[in-house]
Motif scaffolding. Structure first.
Motif, PDB file in Angstrom:
ATOM      1  N   LEU A  56       5.791  -1.884   0.454  1.00  0.00           N
ATOM      2  CA  LEU A  56       5.326  -1.949   2.520  1.00  0.00           C
ATOM      3  C   LEU A  56       4.116  -2.250   2.210  1.00  0.00           C
ATOM      4  CD1 LEU A  56       7.267   1.205   2.635  1.00  0.00           C
ATOM      5  CD2 LEU A  56       7.076  -0.062   4.753  1.00  0.00           C
ATOM      6  N   ALA A  57       3.598  -2.607   3.062  1.00  0.00           N
ATOM      7  CA  ALA A  57       2.865  -3.404   3.788  1.00  0.00           C
ATOM      8  C   ALA A  57       1.809  -3.090   5.307  1.00  0.00           C
ATOM      9  CB  ALA A  57       1.671  -4.702   3.156  1.00  0.00           C
ATOM     10  N   GLY A  58       1.597  -1.923   5.091  1.00  0.00           N
ATOM     11  CA  GLY A  58       1.712  -1.319   6.525  1.00  0.00           C
ATOM     12  C   GLY A  58       2.848  -0.461   6.848  1.00  0.00           C
ATOM     13  N   ASP A 113       0.729  -1.086   0.060  1.00  0.00           N
ATOM     14  CA  ASP A 113      -0.201   0.251  -0.145  1.00  0.00           C
ATOM     15  C   ASP A 113       0.834   1.492   0.087  1.00  0.00           C
ATOM     16  OD1 ASP A 113       0.835   0.017   2.383  1.00  0.00           O
ATOM     17  OD2 ASP A 113      -0.539  -1.077   3.736  1.00  0.00           O
ATOM     18  N   GLU A 114       2.339   0.692  -0.339  1.00  0.00           N
ATOM     19  CA  GLU A 114       2.736   2.539   0.024  1.00  0.00           C
ATOM     20  C   GLU A 114       4.506   1.402  -0.840  1.00  0.00           C
ATOM     21  OE1 GLU A 114       4.717   5.545   3.172  1.00  0.00           O
ATOM     22  OE2 GLU A 114       3.597   3.831   3.608  1.00  0.00           O
ATOM     23  N   VAL A 115       4.913   2.684  -1.404  1.00  0.00           N
ATOM     24  CA  VAL A 115       5.888   2.783  -1.953  1.00  0.00           C
ATOM     25  C   VAL A 115       6.878   3.319  -1.447  1.00  0.00           C
ATOM     26  CG1 VAL A 115       7.412   3.056  -3.598  1.00  0.00           C
ATOM     27  CG2 VAL A 115       5.561   1.501  -4.166  1.00  0.00           C
ATOM     28  N   GLN A 147       5.445  -2.793   8.099  1.00  0.00           N
ATOM     29  CA  GLN A 147       6.251  -4.100   7.077  1.00  0.00           C
ATOM     30  C   GLN A 147       6.961  -3.874   5.800  1.00  0.00           C
ATOM     31  OE1 GLN A 147       4.409  -8.197   7.592  1.00  0.00           O
ATOM     32  NE2 GLN A 147       5.153  -8.391   9.750  1.00  0.00           N
ATOM     33  N   VAL A 148       7.727  -4.251   5.786  1.00  0.00           N
ATOM     34  CA  VAL A 148       8.994  -4.346   4.460  1.00  0.00           C
ATOM     35  C   VAL A 148       7.902  -5.289   3.944  1.00  0.00           C
ATOM     36  CG1 VAL A 148      10.625  -4.347   2.640  1.00  0.00           C
ATOM     37  CG2 VAL A 148      10.102  -2.627   5.035  1.00  0.00           C
ATOM     38  N   GLN A 149       7.207  -5.464   2.138  1.00  0.00           N
ATOM     39  CA  GLN A 149       7.852  -7.199   1.831  1.00  0.00           C
ATOM     40  C   GLN A 149       8.604  -6.952   0.594  1.00  0.00           C
ATOM     41  OE1 GLN A 149       5.037  -7.939   2.985  1.00  0.00           O
ATOM     42  NE2 GLN A 149       3.846  -8.447   2.034  1.00  0.00           N
ATOM     43  N   SER A 150       9.285  -5.866   0.388  1.00  0.00           N
ATOM     44  CA  SER A 150      10.245  -5.895  -1.017  1.00  0.00           C
ATOM     45  C   SER A 150      11.352  -4.739  -0.287  1.00  0.00           C
ATOM     46  CB  SER A 150       9.555  -6.252  -2.215  1.00  0.00           C
ATOM     47  OG  SER A 150      10.856  -6.338  -3.219  1.00  0.00           O
ATOM     48  N   VAL A 151      12.218  -4.874  -1.956  1.00  0.00           N
ATOM     49  CA  VAL A 151      13.010  -4.071  -1.419  1.00  0.00           C
ATOM     50  C   VAL A 151      13.918  -3.815  -2.885  1.00  0.00           C
ATOM     51  CG1 VAL A 151      15.268  -5.437  -0.133  1.00  0.00           C
ATOM     52  CG2 VAL A 151      15.020  -2.320  -0.497  1.00  0.00           C
ATOM     53  N   GLU A 152      14.211  -3.225  -3.909  1.00  0.00           N
ATOM     54  CA  GLU A 152      14.732  -2.731  -4.998  1.00  0.00           C
ATOM     55  C   GLU A 152      15.685  -1.879  -4.687  1.00  0.00           C
ATOM     56  OE1 GLU A 152      11.526  -3.364  -7.833  1.00  0.00           O
ATOM     57  OE2 GLU A 152      11.408  -1.354  -7.271  1.00  0.00           O
TER      58      GLU A 152
END
Length: 412
Positions: A363-365, A345-347, A367-372
């Motif tokens: 991020l979801a809330g 829900d946020e970049v 929490q980091v979901q992914s990083v580039e």
């Protein structure tokens, strides 16, 4: 578990070759047969689009192990052979050379193949792919100063080929059907950055275009036809529009598949406890993302699943879970990606893209979901920890390059 059973591995790529070596390292004493349809020993595939094309590496330099390793380790390596049929009842595999193998445990490491475009001219000489060393050799012979290379597909492989083509002196144009490159695998910030960087190096782009055919003369490609009627002249074209898992053997013998062989956390087929699937052909769980299962095409995934299968077969504890990751090298840029951008829900961008050193966090809330991460190893390494440990993060600190990533992780 018994250490004396016959393990047959179908597929001698990164996953299959690693599994064979690990079985011996982990103490398996029984016979191991490694079957591969390529004529050379298992090798690293990522450098094919980079070092191999530029003449900086060959089969020997990229080999996972020296050829003599397999005989010395008691591994029956059979190159240039493919499996035609698996019969699970009697546990047999019929090979293309007429031989039949009987297994106690079977590991499917058959990988994936490039998707071909079902359009006129697809069989012309000079319409190329990049999955194998033979593919890379054909492409290397086709590009160079004064040559025109068309790359169909603006994903990571296509962009790596474009960068190598420019390094070899070829004119390069990337043709992408979406309105931006990397549209299916990366955020717009990254797409814009890479397009700009490639354009600085002389790569041209045609976005939002549909390829309808390949034009040729005398059986060889001369151009790529677009839906709007234009023909993009070229001496060679590389098609990089994705890959399909080689799961036909699994389908034919009744294993559960879902665009890949469905496996559990031991890389074991959910349909047969004596069959495993690893690497690009496996449809696997990733517990850090809940109940999701998906197929991953990356060297780290191949290595992780090879460890899982070898551990299960030899009775070792299951290896600890890892955060999925992959990388791409283009020019002097190293992109490292950790995790997947599920339910984001946020970049958040950390650093300045114009500097060529920054990271994009998904991020979801909190929490980091992914990083580039572009040329940003600390953001990549610490980002992996945040993803794997599911720790909440202070977004203000994460966005501030003046705050070290170690501090971000420590205070998460």
């Amino acid at each position: 578990m018994s250490q004396g059973g016959h393990v047959v591995i179908l597929g001698a790529g990164h996953a299959g070759g690693t599994a064979a070596a690990l079985l011996r390292q982990y103490g398996h004493e029984g016979p191991i047969t490694l079957v591969g349809d390529e004529p050379i020993a298992p090798y690293q595939r990522p450098p094919l689009s980079k070092a191999w094309l530029k003449g900086e590496a060959d089969a020997g330099a990229l080999a996972l192990k020296p050829l003599e390793f397999y005989a010395e380790a008691g591994i029956d390596f059979r190159p240039g052979v493919r499996a035609n049929r698996i019969t699970r009842g009697p546990k047999t595999v019929a090979l293309s050379d007429g031989a039949t193998l009987t297994y106690d445990q079977l590991i499917l490491a058959t990988g994936a193949r490039a998707i071909a475009l079902p359009i006129p001219g697809a069989d012309l000489q000079g319409v190329l792919f990049l999955r194998t060393a033979a593919d890379a050799e054909a492409l290397k012979a086709a590009v160079g100063p004064g040559k025109r290379l068309a790359v169909v597909g603006g994903g990571y492989i296509g962009l790596e080929v474009a960068a190598s083509g420019r390094a070899l002196g070829a004119e390069v144009v990337v043709l992408e059907r979406e309105d931006r490159i990397l549209a299916r695998v990366a955020c717009k910030v990254l797409s814009d950055f890479f397009q700009g960087y490639h354009q600085q190096h002389g790569v041209a782009f045609e976005l939002g275009c549909s390829v309808t055919g390949f034009e040729g003369e005398g059986g060889r490609i001369t151009g790529v036809r677009l839906a709007d009627g234009r023909v993009i002249a070229c001496d060679a074209a590389v098609v990089g529009v994705g890959a399909h898992p080689n799961d036909e053997l699994a389908n034919d013998c009744g294993l559960e598949t879902a665009r890949g062989v469905v496996v559990d956390l031991d890389a074991r087929s959910v349909s047969d406890p004596n069959v495993f699937a690893i690497g690009d052909v496996a449809h696997r769980p990733m517990p850090i993302y809940g109940e999701r299962m998906f197929r991953m095409e990356s060297v780290p995934n191949a290595l992780e699943q090879a460890k899982q299968a070898a551990s299960a077969i030899t009775g070792r504890p299951r290896p600890p879970g890892e955060c999925p990751w992959q990388w791409s090298d283009q020019y002097d840029l190293k992109l490292q990606i950790a995790g997947y951008a599920f339910d984001v829900d946020e970049v958040l961008v950390r650093g300045d893209p114009t500097s060529g050193k920054f990271a994009v966090f998904h991020l979801a809330g909190n929490q980091v979901q992914s990083v580039e991460a572009i040329n940003a190893p600390p953001e990549f390494m610490m980002g992996k920890q945040l993803i794997l440990n599911r720790k909440p993060v202070d977004k203000a600190k994460l966005a501030d390059p003046a705050v070290s990533m170690k501090e971000v992780v420590a205070q998460g």
